[in-house]
Design a protein around this motif. Sequence first.
Motif, mmCIF file in Angstrom:
data_model
loop_
_atom_site.group_PDB
_atom_site.id
_atom_site.type_symbol
_atom_site.label_atom_id
_atom_site.label_comp_id
_atom_site.label_asym_id
_atom_site.label_seq_id
_atom_site.Cartn_x
_atom_site.Cartn_y
_atom_site.Cartn_z
ATOM 1 N N THR A 28 11.399 -1.807 0.344
ATOM 2 C CA THR A 28 11.330 -1.797 -2.007
ATOM 3 C C THR A 28 12.912 -1.900 -1.859
ATOM 4 N N VAL A 233 3.495 -0.692 -2.925
ATOM 5 C CA VAL A 233 2.690 -1.050 -3.806
ATOM 6 C C VAL A 233 2.469 -0.078 -5.053
ATOM 7 N N ILE A 234 1.681 1.079 -4.627
ATOM 8 C CA ILE A 234 1.540 2.295 -5.242
ATOM 9 C C ILE A 234 2.619 2.777 -5.441
ATOM 10 N N GLY A 236 5.638 1.311 -6.662
ATOM 11 C CA GLY A 236 6.130 0.661 -8.066
ATOM 12 C C GLY A 236 7.223 -0.276 -6.588
ATOM 13 N N GLY A 246 4.513 7.607 -2.800
ATOM 14 C CA GLY A 246 3.156 6.859 -2.216
ATOM 15 C C GLY A 246 2.976 6.936 -0.688
ATOM 16 N N MET A 290 -4.907 2.232 -3.532
ATOM 17 C CA MET A 290 -4.026 0.904 -3.761
ATOM 18 C C MET A 290 -4.810 0.377 -5.334
ATOM 19 N N LEU A 294 -3.508 0.512 -8.726
ATOM 20 C CA LEU A 294 -2.971 -1.183 -9.836
ATOM 21 C C LEU A 294 -4.028 -1.459 -11.125
ATOM 22 N N GLY A 300 2.997 -0.067 -10.603
ATOM 23 C CA GLY A 300 2.895 1.130 -9.541
ATOM 24 C C GLY A 300 3.219 2.407 -10.104
#
Length: 306
Positions: A28, A233-234, A236, A246, A290, A294, A300
């Motif tokens: 990330t 993704v979850i 952010g 996450g 997930m 979204l 996220g």
Amino acid sequence: MQTALLIEQILNGLQFGVMLFLMAAGLTLIFGVMGLINLAHGSLYMVGAFACAAVAAATGSFWLGLAASLVAAAAAGAIIEVSVIRRLYDRDHLDQVLATFALILIFSEGTRWIFGSFPLYLDIPPLLRGAVPLPGGSAYPAYRLAIIAVGIAVAIGLYLLISRTRLGMRIRAGESDREMIAALGVDIRTLYTVVFALGAALAGLAGALVGALQSVQVGMGEPVLILAFVVIVIGGIGSIKGALVGAVLVGLIDTLGRFLLPMALAGFMDASSAAGIGAALASMLIYVFMALVLAIRPQGLFSAQR
């Protein structure tokens, strides 16, 4: 006994979650600061595991192997950033995906050429071979608890790095406006190399720690990479806090799902069918979660600035 088993599975979920966090935190950072889709991140996880196993076998010291995993993964990350990744920042995401996928193949074949096709095995250090008593009369491996502690320590360290240091200030600025910090005299190329090497070192650390729980083999990073992408993704993209939350959620959902769903299904089908279907449904739960996140918060759980 059921309470003891539940506590043990919760700890297993936390251990799995913090391992995912070590992978996802570097991913990330790289994606948030550089806007780069790095499919080769799992290969850096593999590099860390092989470096740790090789050095530990040569020296007899797990701790030297752990240090070697950090150095090897960070060095590999810096080398590929300077030689390959640096040319991809202004290209579209398809070019990034193709180039980093090629790096996966190069790392896999290179590792197979150096270490062979057979897996390596890494012993748990003697200091952490015992077990810690849990409520209910069971015990939990000390090494797994140590992984949880390392994950928490890394999370605190990253928070302090990002929020309290000059480098962290530059990283946050790089997420917001890279052209502006370059205009202010910050060497953006060096910053990107440092961030990439830091993310690679975290992946290598995760690989080394997990290498003592499973075999160290070529291709071991790709399944974990998929889950790391799910985590960011979850949580952010660009958020360290989001990566931690996450990762823990994904670890608990996967582990508790594999534990509780077969028990629930065993009430109306045979045990073997319940185990198989329950494991399959548990794997699906991560992606269902997930999709729900979204649908509610497309950005996220946390923004990149948190």
